[in-house]
Design a protein around this motif. Structure first.
Motif, PDB file in Angstrom:
ATOM      1  N   TYR A 167      31.742  55.825   7.378  1.00  0.00           N
ATOM      2  CA  TYR A 167      32.879  55.845   6.463  1.00  0.00           C
ATOM      3  C   TYR A 167      32.559  56.667   5.219  1.00  0.00           C
ATOM      4  CZ  TYR A 167      36.930  54.491   3.848  1.00  0.00           C
ATOM      5  OH  TYR A 167      38.098  54.550   3.143  1.00  0.00           O
ATOM      6  N   PHE A 200      32.909  60.284   6.129  1.00  0.00           N
ATOM      7  CA  PHE A 200      34.342  60.582   6.233  1.00  0.00           C
ATOM      8  C   PHE A 200      34.929  60.838   4.846  1.00  0.00           C
ATOM      9  CE2 PHE A 200      38.418  58.104   5.899  1.00  0.00           C
ATOM     10  CZ  PHE A 200      39.256  58.978   6.569  1.00  0.00           C
ATOM     11  N   ILE A 242      36.636  64.183   2.664  1.00  0.00           N
ATOM     12  CA  ILE A 242      37.879  64.211   1.885  1.00  0.00           C
ATOM     13  C   ILE A 242      37.595  64.748   0.485  1.00  0.00           C
ATOM     14  CG2 ILE A 242      39.691  62.770   0.891  1.00  0.00           C
ATOM     15  CD1 ILE A 242      39.318  60.895   3.270  1.00  0.00           C
ATOM     16  N   LEU A 262      37.993  55.665  -5.610  1.00  0.00           N
ATOM     17  CA  LEU A 262      38.448  54.367  -5.122  1.00  0.00           C
ATOM     18  C   LEU A 262      38.011  54.132  -3.677  1.00  0.00           C
ATOM     19  CD1 LEU A 262      41.999  54.103  -6.668  1.00  0.00           C
ATOM     20  CD2 LEU A 262      39.936  52.929  -7.343  1.00  0.00           C
ATOM     21  N   LEU A 263      37.799  55.220  -2.919  1.00  0.00           N
ATOM     22  CA  LEU A 263      37.305  55.041  -1.557  1.00  0.00           C
ATOM     23  C   LEU A 263      35.864  54.551  -1.582  1.00  0.00           C
ATOM     24  CD1 LEU A 263      38.780  58.157   0.259  1.00  0.00           C
ATOM     25  CD2 LEU A 263      39.570  55.825   0.373  1.00  0.00           C
ATOM     26  N   PHE A 284      35.662  50.889  -1.456  1.00  0.00           N
ATOM     27  CA  PHE A 284      35.657  50.314  -0.112  1.00  0.00           C
ATOM     28  C   PHE A 284      34.230  50.216   0.427  1.00  0.00           C
ATOM     29  CE2 PHE A 284      40.236  51.455   0.843  1.00  0.00           C
ATOM     30  CZ  PHE A 284      40.606  50.151   1.047  1.00  0.00           C
ATOM     31  N   PHE A 332      32.341  46.899   1.626  1.00  0.00           N
ATOM     32  CA  PHE A 332      31.743  46.720   2.961  1.00  0.00           C
ATOM     33  C   PHE A 332      30.300  46.250   2.844  1.00  0.00           C
ATOM     34  CE2 PHE A 332      34.727  50.225   4.545  1.00  0.00           C
ATOM     35  CZ  PHE A 332      35.628  49.296   5.006  1.00  0.00           C
ATOM     36  N   TRP A 379      49.383  55.734  -3.926  1.00  0.00           N
ATOM     37  CA  TRP A 379      48.231  55.641  -3.018  1.00  0.00           C
ATOM     38  C   TRP A 379      47.241  54.588  -3.512  1.00  0.00           C
ATOM     39  CZ3 TRP A 379      43.033  56.473  -3.808  1.00  0.00           C
ATOM     40  CH2 TRP A 379      42.243  56.490  -2.654  1.00  0.00           C
ATOM     41  N   ALA A 380      46.944  54.659  -4.822  1.00  0.00           N
ATOM     42  CA  ALA A 380      45.985  53.707  -5.384  1.00  0.00           C
ATOM     43  C   ALA A 380      46.510  52.279  -5.241  1.00  0.00           C
ATOM     44  CB  ALA A 380      45.717  54.030  -6.846  1.00  0.00           C
ATOM     45  N   GLU A 387      45.969  51.009  -1.777  1.00  0.00           N
ATOM     46  CA  GLU A 387      44.583  50.578  -1.613  1.00  0.00           C
ATOM     47  C   GLU A 387      44.382  49.196  -2.244  1.00  0.00           C
ATOM     48  OE1 GLU A 387      41.222  53.036  -2.306  1.00  0.00           O
ATOM     49  OE2 GLU A 387      40.006  51.334  -2.923  1.00  0.00           O
ATOM     50  N   THR A 401      45.331  46.365  -0.088  1.00  0.00           N
ATOM     51  CA  THR A 401      44.339  46.057   0.948  1.00  0.00           C
ATOM     52  C   THR A 401      43.239  45.172   0.390  1.00  0.00           C
ATOM     53  OG1 THR A 401      44.743  48.276   1.777  1.00  0.00           O
ATOM     54  CG2 THR A 401      42.882  47.096   2.703  1.00  0.00           C
ATOM     55  N   LEU A 402      42.742  45.554  -0.798  1.00  0.00           N
ATOM     56  CA  LEU A 402      41.630  44.790  -1.367  1.00  0.00           C
ATOM     57  C   LEU A 402      42.078  43.385  -1.765  1.00  0.00           C
ATOM     58  CD1 LEU A 402      39.925  47.555  -3.495  1.00  0.00           C
ATOM     59  CD2 LEU A 402      39.084  46.535  -1.390  1.00  0.00           C
ATOM     60  N   LEU A 431      39.959  45.491   6.996  1.00  0.00           N
ATOM     61  CA  LEU A 431      39.424  46.365   5.952  1.00  0.00           C
ATOM     62  C   LEU A 431      38.989  47.702   6.531  1.00  0.00           C
ATOM     63  CD1 LEU A 431      37.188  44.285   3.544  1.00  0.00           C
ATOM     64  CD2 LEU A 431      39.099  45.748   2.963  1.00  0.00           C
ATOM     65  N   SER A 439      41.065  51.003   5.713  1.00  0.00           N
ATOM     66  CA  SER A 439      40.415  51.919   4.778  1.00  0.00           C
ATOM     67  C   SER A 439      40.342  53.321   5.357  1.00  0.00           C
ATOM     68  CB  SER A 439      39.035  51.402   4.394  1.00  0.00           C
ATOM     69  OG  SER A 439      38.236  51.287   5.538  1.00  0.00           O
ATOM     70  N   VAL A 440      40.188  53.424   6.675  1.00  0.00           N
ATOM     71  CA  VAL A 440      40.252  54.763   7.282  1.00  0.00           C
ATOM     72  C   VAL A 440      41.663  55.321   7.103  1.00  0.00           C
ATOM     73  CG1 VAL A 440      40.144  56.045   9.440  1.00  0.00           C
ATOM     74  CG2 VAL A 440      38.403  54.359   8.930  1.00  0.00           C
ATOM     75  N   ILE A 453      43.773  54.628   4.753  1.00  0.00           N
ATOM     76  CA  ILE A 453      43.961  54.988   3.340  1.00  0.00           C
ATOM     77  C   ILE A 453      43.279  56.320   3.045  1.00  0.00           C
ATOM     78  CG2 ILE A 453      43.416  54.263   0.999  1.00  0.00           C
ATOM     79  CD1 ILE A 453      44.847  51.999   1.656  1.00  0.00           C
ATOM     80  N   GLY A 454      42.098  56.519   3.641  1.00  0.00           N
ATOM     81  CA  GLY A 454      41.398  57.800   3.469  1.00  0.00           C
ATOM     82  C   GLY A 454      42.249  58.949   3.973  1.00  0.00           C
ATOM     83  N   LEU A 475      44.996  59.753   1.614  1.00  0.00           N
ATOM     84  CA  LEU A 475      44.544  60.547   0.457  1.00  0.00           C
ATOM     85  C   LEU A 475      44.463  62.020   0.839  1.00  0.00           C
ATOM     86  CD1 LEU A 475      43.542  60.682  -2.448  1.00  0.00           C
ATOM     87  CD2 LEU A 475      41.223  60.462  -1.596  1.00  0.00           C
TER      88      LEU A 475
END
Lengths: 223, 488
Positions: free
Chosen positions: A154, A157, A161, A181-182, A185, A189, B133-134, B137, B140-141, B163, B167-168, B170-171, B174
């Motif tokens: 992840y 990935f 981006i 913000l990613l 995540f 995790f 977008w934020a 996210e 989700t959290l 999650l 999260s993928v 959401i990526g 973005l």
């Protein structure tokens, strides 16, 4: 400047290939840390006139700190705490992974060539390398069994981006900053892996064994 | 004024984490829900067009989704009070495999519920693609700990899967936003506020814009549960407490849908709907078709409801893709589906408590155990499968009519076929649960008002929408569907 940026991007490609062939979690984490450092240099080339501003400098510093230092440290800590076996048992073998990687590289080069003219990027390599990194990350998430390796996937990935975002860092800094913000995540995790192992609520962190909830065979077994 | 819509729940959520008393927590939850609903009503009554270039604002689309979210949260918070009161404190054994587990602290649960409300409200009111977008996210959290309320290994799995997959998604979303920014071209100074983007859309690079749309649909579509990106959804919905399932299905999926609608508005402004429409239609048809199959072989009634949600998300995507009157149908369906599905999930919690099993086969004769719940369960099931006189019938009928008006007879027939299969599957399961003799050992308990009134009110709303759509609702929906049609 373009030359330097291109060198950084080539190093990024090499680090991706190392990730595809790597089996020890330690190696993977080290490689991802190196990626973080490479990414930290990219915003320095993002100014169209070749100059610099505080925003780009701050972006570079924050990237190096988070992706190059903090997240790899957390991952290493998780490896120690959870005492995961160092080998990975991938769904797709390492040599096949490398072949898939080569194919992905060809696809990215083609897509990058199709899409590139829209944006005078940091370097002509930027878009293809970003797409390649995204694909490698997705491939790692899908084909590796250990939850920790998937988290590394992840992170890769997300690095892809970010790489794409660098081409827009001068005009739309906000979007690139949002990609932090990613990283949140990734942090969640890793914390999840550490915390729930300690609480022993989850004997194995092998995400592939998360199949209890799948429809089909497992459900029929229940009956 | 609009800022208070999400700052109040956020502050209340923060406060909840520091509160010890259960009574105070529950009061805070319901009070915030009431305040939110009151604010939404005030905003709806007084709002004008959002200021050009503002990051946060309320337009016709936002009003519809704000109402859905706020009404559902109101119902869910009342139900939650009854639900939490009935939860056994301390460690207890799991009904499925007998392992010991305990609940999350109530302060965490209530706090996350309120953060969840705040983040969903921010999704709906944000007019800036990056902020939206934020906020997605953040939803989700905020919702992952809610899925993990019963801290056993199955809910752990469900939360992890949720999650990881979201999260993928959401990526990818973005990346879609970055593509749209790239489509602006090197010289443009435009920000990412929807108004500015729409004004600039005709001059944007169409190739990057199309790529951006695809990534936004795939990214937010993961969260919305469009097949084949839906794999997290049945697990999360079946493992979380029923009150959370109701919010996930009725409110969260709609928020993700709104993300797609914002992207659609951009494409419409650029005159590219001919490119975007087939993508939504395809996702819609795949979702409707695939879930019909999964509904037939389903053995777990909460998963049954989850698959039905995927089906309805497909119907809504299809409606927007078809355009014309079907767009109105899609928005009406968003309202109907949310109310009916939330009612069903809330009642499923009552049945789960009485029968201690999620298996359809082990629940029989519920009419003798929990009569009121069973009546709502039956009404909800008929409503959700599109039977008259319930509202879903009207919205689905409108979408089918839109398909026929647009000359897509094959699509209309296919959808009707799948809807028929879904109806047969759901009706067979639900009837077998309600009828017959209850299994030995299940005793009738008094049904509490707090766990019956919220789903009953929601079911009544769906019934009303089938017989009569009040003018303020239909005019709000018409304005919202106009916003999706013409933006040039």
């Amino acid at each position: 400047m373009t030359m330097l940026a291109s060198i950084a991007l080539v190093l990024l490609v090499l680090s991706n290939i190392r990730l595809l062939g790597g089996s020890r979690l330690g190696t993977l984490i080290q490689t991802v840390a190196i990626q973080g450092v490479i990414l930290a240099f990219l915003p320095l080339f993002a100014h169209p006139g070749g100059g610099l501003n505080y925003e780009l400098l701050a972006m570079a510093a924050a990237t190096g700190l988070i992706k190059g230092l903090v997240l790899p440290r957390m991952l290493t800590r998780a490896v120690r705490d959870v005492q995961v076996r160092r080998e990975v048992e991938p769904i797709v073998g390492y040599s096949t992974s490398l072949l898939v990687g080569l194919a992905a590289l060809a696809v990215s080069a083609y897509l990058g060539w199709k899409l590139s003219p829209a944006e005078p990027a940091v370097s002509p390599l930027l878009v293809p390398v970003a797409i390649f990194t995204v694909l490698v990350g997705l491939f790692l998430i899908m084909t590796r069994r250990k939850a920790l390796t998937q988290v590394v996937g992840y992170l890769v990935f997300e690095n892809g981006i970010y790489t794409f975002g660098v081409s827009l860092a001068y005009r739309q800094p906000l979007l690139v900053e949002l990609s932090v913000l990613l990283d949140v995540f990734v942090g969640v995790f890793v914390m999840g892996i550490i915390v729930f192992h300690i609480q022993r609520e989850f004997d194995h962190i092998d995400a592939d064994k998360l199949s209890l909830l799948r429809d089909g065979e497992s459900q029929e077994e229940h009956q | 004024m609009i800022w208070t819509l999400f700052t109040i729940p956020a502050l209340a959520g923060l406060a909840a984490f520091f509160m010890k008393s259960r009574a105070a927590l529950r009061t805070l939850l319901v009070a915030t829900a009431v305040a939110h609903l009151a604010l939404v009503i005030t905003v709806a009554a007084t709002h004008g067009a959002p200021r050009y270039g503002a990051w946060v604002g309320v337009d016709a689309l936002a009003i519809v989704f704000l109402f859905i979210t706020s009404v559902l949260f109101m119902a869910a918070s009342v139900y939650a009070v009854g639900y939490l009161a009935a939860e056994t404190p301390g460690a207890r054994t799991d009904i499925e495999d007998g392992e010991l587990f305990s609940n999350e602290p109530e302060a965490v649960f209530v706090g996350c519920l309120l953060f969840f409300l705040a983040s969903m409200t921010l999704v709906i009111t944000s007019r800036h693609m990056g902020l939206l977008w934020a906020a997605v996210e953040a939803t989700t959290l905020a919702s992952a700990p809610l899925i993990f309320f019963h801290r056993h290994h199955r809910s752990m799995e469900a939360a992890w899967k949720y999650l990881m997959i979201c999260s993928v998604g959401i990526g990818l979303a973005l990346l879609g936003n970055l593509f749209i920014a790239a489509a602006l071209g090197p010289s443009a100074d435009t920000g990412l506020v929807i108004d500015e983007l729409s004004a600039a859309a005709p001059r944007m690079n169409p190739l990057w814009l199309k790529a951006g749309f695809i990534f936004l649909v795939v990214g937010y579509g993961t969260k919305m549960g469009l097949a084949p990106l839906h794999t997290w959804l049945p697990d999360a919905h079946s493992e979380s407490p029923s009150v959370v399932s109701a919010l996930l299905s009725g409110a969260l999926l709609n928020c993700a849908f709104l993300g797609i609608l914002r992207a659609w508005q951009l494409l419409a402004a650029a005159g590219l709907t001919a490119f975007a429409a087939p993508i939504l239609v395809a996702f819609g048809l795949v979702s409707i078709g695939l879930t019909a199959l999964f509904l037939v072989r389903q053995t777990d009634y909460k998963r049954l409801l989850a698959y039905s949600s995927i089906e309805h998300m497909g119907i809504m995507a299809l409606g927007v893709g078809l355009g014309g009157i079907a767009t109105y149908g899609a928005l009406l369906n968003a309202v109907n589906h949310s109310m009916a599905k939330a009612a069903l999930f809330l009642v499923s919690g009552n049945l789960l408590r009485a029968f201690r099993s999620k298996e359809i086969a082990s629940v029989t004769g519920s009419m003798r155990i929990a009569p009121v719940s069973s009546i709502i369960w039956l009404c909800g099931a008929f409503a959700i499968t599109g039977m008259p006189p319930f509202g879903v019938f009207v919205s689905e009928f409108t979408i089918i009519r839109g398909a026929i008006d647009g000359g897509h007879v094959v699509i209309a027939v296919t959808v009707l076929l799948f809807l028929g299969v879904a109806f047969a599957a759901v009706a067979a399961s639900v009837l077998s649960m309600v009828q017959g003799e209850p299994p030995a050992g299940v005793i009738r308990e008094k049904e509490t008002l707090l766990t019956i009134l919220p789903p009953a009110v929601l079911a009544a709303v769906v019934l009303m929408l089938g017989l009569y759509v009040p003018p303020f609702i239909s005019s709000a929906l018409h304005k919202a569907s106009l916003a999706l049609e013409v933006l040039q």
